[in-house]
Design a protein around this motif. Structure first.
Motif, PDB file in Angstrom:
ATOM      1  N   MET A 149       0.689  -0.757  -0.271  1.00  0.00           N
ATOM      2  CA  MET A 149       0.095   0.029  -0.403  1.00  0.00           C
ATOM      3  C   MET A 149       0.530   1.476  -0.206  1.00  0.00           C
ATOM      4  O   MET A 149       0.184   2.295  -0.244  1.00  0.00           O
ATOM      5  N   VAL A 150       1.476   1.221   0.392  1.00  0.00           N
ATOM      6  CA  VAL A 150       3.152   2.746   0.498  1.00  0.00           C
ATOM      7  C   VAL A 150       3.729   2.521  -0.575  1.00  0.00           C
ATOM      8  O   VAL A 150       3.179   3.621  -1.274  1.00  0.00           O
ATOM      9  N   GLN A 151       3.945   1.741  -1.619  1.00  0.00           N
ATOM     10  CA  GLN A 151       4.179   1.475  -3.039  1.00  0.00           C
ATOM     11  C   GLN A 151       3.072   2.081  -4.022  1.00  0.00           C
ATOM     12  O   GLN A 151       2.005   2.510  -3.914  1.00  0.00           O
ATOM     13  N   ASN A 152       3.307   3.464  -4.778  1.00  0.00           N
ATOM     14  CA  ASN A 152       2.035   3.846  -5.655  1.00  0.00           C
ATOM     15  C   ASN A 152       3.045   3.117  -7.219  1.00  0.00           C
ATOM     16  O   ASN A 152       3.857   3.979  -7.860  1.00  0.00           O
ATOM     17  N   GLY A 197       4.167   7.522  -4.022  1.00  0.00           N
ATOM     18  CA  GLY A 197       3.843   6.586  -3.086  1.00  0.00           C
ATOM     19  C   GLY A 197       4.673   7.444  -1.981  1.00  0.00           C
ATOM     20  O   GLY A 197       4.803   8.811  -1.948  1.00  0.00           O
ATOM     21  N   LEU A 198       5.619   6.444  -1.481  1.00  0.00           N
ATOM     22  CA  LEU A 198       6.340   7.313  -0.234  1.00  0.00           C
ATOM     23  C   LEU A 198       7.446   7.850  -0.952  1.00  0.00           C
ATOM     24  O   LEU A 198       8.012   8.428  -0.542  1.00  0.00           O
ATOM     25  N   SER A 199       8.427   7.270  -1.830  1.00  0.00           N
ATOM     26  CA  SER A 199       9.324   8.390  -2.640  1.00  0.00           C
ATOM     27  C   SER A 199       8.326   9.849  -3.566  1.00  0.00           C
ATOM     28  O   SER A 199       9.142  10.754  -3.026  1.00  0.00           O
ATOM     29  N   SER A 200       7.460  10.384  -3.619  1.00  0.00           N
ATOM     30  CA  SER A 200       7.121  11.298  -3.275  1.00  0.00           C
ATOM     31  C   SER A 200       7.166  12.002  -2.004  1.00  0.00           C
ATOM     32  O   SER A 200       6.744  13.346  -2.222  1.00  0.00           O
ATOM     33  N   THR A 201       6.639  11.999  -1.079  1.00  0.00           N
ATOM     34  CA  THR A 201       6.470  12.305  -0.062  1.00  0.00           C
ATOM     35  C   THR A 201       7.002  12.766   0.906  1.00  0.00           C
ATOM     36  O   THR A 201       7.078  13.275   1.690  1.00  0.00           O
ATOM     37  N   ILE A 202       7.999  11.259   0.623  1.00  0.00           N
ATOM     38  CA  ILE A 202       8.660  11.781   1.561  1.00  0.00           C
ATOM     39  C   ILE A 202      10.376  13.371   1.082  1.00  0.00           C
ATOM     40  O   ILE A 202      11.051  14.077   1.959  1.00  0.00           O
ATOM     41  N   GLY A 235      18.278   8.738  -1.239  1.00  0.00           N
ATOM     42  CA  GLY A 235      17.444   9.332  -2.323  1.00  0.00           C
ATOM     43  C   GLY A 235      15.761   8.819  -2.201  1.00  0.00           C
ATOM     44  O   GLY A 235      15.613   7.656  -1.693  1.00  0.00           O
ATOM     45  N   VAL A 236      15.070   8.984  -3.670  1.00  0.00           N
ATOM     46  CA  VAL A 236      13.808   8.029  -4.416  1.00  0.00           C
ATOM     47  C   VAL A 236      14.455   7.084  -4.150  1.00  0.00           C
ATOM     48  O   VAL A 236      13.568   5.955  -4.157  1.00  0.00           O
ATOM     49  N   GLN A 237      15.479   7.276  -5.566  1.00  0.00           N
ATOM     50  CA  GLN A 237      15.959   5.639  -6.348  1.00  0.00           C
ATOM     51  C   GLN A 237      16.365   3.937  -4.771  1.00  0.00           C
ATOM     52  O   GLN A 237      15.080   3.057  -5.112  1.00  0.00           O
ATOM     53  N   LYS A 238      16.443   4.474  -3.794  1.00  0.00           N
ATOM     54  CA  LYS A 238      16.786   4.293  -2.742  1.00  0.00           C
ATOM     55  C   LYS A 238      15.841   3.409  -1.798  1.00  0.00           C
ATOM     56  O   LYS A 238      15.270   2.471  -1.323  1.00  0.00           O
ATOM     57  N   THR A 239      14.382   4.300  -2.159  1.00  0.00           N
ATOM     58  CA  THR A 239      13.278   4.076  -0.928  1.00  0.00           C
ATOM     59  C   THR A 239      12.497   3.403  -2.060  1.00  0.00           C
ATOM     60  O   THR A 239      12.380   2.409  -1.434  1.00  0.00           O
ATOM     61  N   THR A 240      12.549   3.189  -3.760  1.00  0.00           N
ATOM     62  CA  THR A 240      11.700   2.556  -4.696  1.00  0.00           C
ATOM     63  C   THR A 240      12.121   1.014  -4.243  1.00  0.00           C
ATOM     64  O   THR A 240      11.792  -0.400  -4.444  1.00  0.00           O
ATOM     65  N   ASP A 241      14.119   1.251  -3.836  1.00  0.00           N
ATOM     66  CA  ASP A 241      14.525  -0.579  -4.167  1.00  0.00           C
ATOM     67  C   ASP A 241      14.092  -1.067  -2.793  1.00  0.00           C
ATOM     68  O   ASP A 241      14.344  -2.215  -2.951  1.00  0.00           O
ATOM     69  N   PHE A 242      14.448  -0.304  -2.064  1.00  0.00           N
ATOM     70  CA  PHE A 242      14.335  -0.630  -0.477  1.00  0.00           C
ATOM     71  C   PHE A 242      12.723  -1.351  -0.204  1.00  0.00           C
ATOM     72  O   PHE A 242      12.408  -2.561  -0.029  1.00  0.00           O
ATOM     73  N   LEU A 243      11.755  -1.224  -1.178  1.00  0.00           N
ATOM     74  CA  LEU A 243      10.512  -0.758  -0.965  1.00  0.00           C
ATOM     75  C   LEU A 243      10.772  -2.770  -1.787  1.00  0.00           C
ATOM     76  O   LEU A 243       9.616  -3.140  -1.576  1.00  0.00           O
ATOM     77  N   ASP A 244      10.754  -2.683  -3.112  1.00  0.00           N
ATOM     78  CA  ASP A 244      10.935  -3.399  -3.585  1.00  0.00           C
ATOM     79  C   ASP A 244      10.960  -4.918  -3.302  1.00  0.00           C
ATOM     80  O   ASP A 244      11.219  -5.704  -3.397  1.00  0.00           O
ATOM     81  N   LYS A 245      12.350  -4.620  -2.346  1.00  0.00           N
ATOM     82  CA  LYS A 245      13.166  -6.063  -1.756  1.00  0.00           C
ATOM     83  C   LYS A 245      12.814  -5.998  -0.621  1.00  0.00           C
ATOM     84  O   LYS A 245      12.026  -7.589  -0.979  1.00  0.00           O
TER      85      LYS A 245
END
Length: 102
Positions: A23-26, A31-36, A44-54
């Motif tokens: 649900m955090v992902q968009n 999602g979380l990347s844009s709100t941070i 950074g944003v790329q690390k957030t999406t990598d963390f959520l994906d992993k």
């Protein structure tokens, strides 16, 4: 508490965490990347999406492993010989047939 009950509790916790992470992902990149925020963060944003994906793949793998282990630890209380369905279906067949009288 049986092993199967412990697995059920762990499966419920992992399912809840998986729902939260998904649900955090968009899917559109928000999602979380844009709100941070942008690059002000350490990761950074790329690390957030990598963390959520992993974390999504890790939780999904843990869920599958827990389900498989719980099915191996399950010892049903009813075996095939103790089944109520089998007893009900065999009971009328065991009775001798009586001729119909008019």
């Amino acid at each position: 508490m049986s092993t199967f009950s412990i697995f059920l509790v762990l499966i419920t916790i992992v399912c809840f965490l998986l729902v939260v992470v998904i649900m955090v992902q968009n899917p559109k990149g928000g999602g979380l990347s844009s709100t941070i925020g942008g690059s002000q963060m350490l990761g950074g944003v790329q690390k957030t999406t990598d963390f959520l994906d992993k974390s999504t793949w890790t939780l999904a793998t843990i869920l599958i492993v827990l389900i498989l282990l719980s099915s191996l630890s399950f010892t049903g209380t009813l075996s095939d010989t103790d089944s109520k369905i089998i007893e009900k279906s065999e009971a009328p067949a065991a009775m001798p047939a009586t001729p119909a009288t008019k």
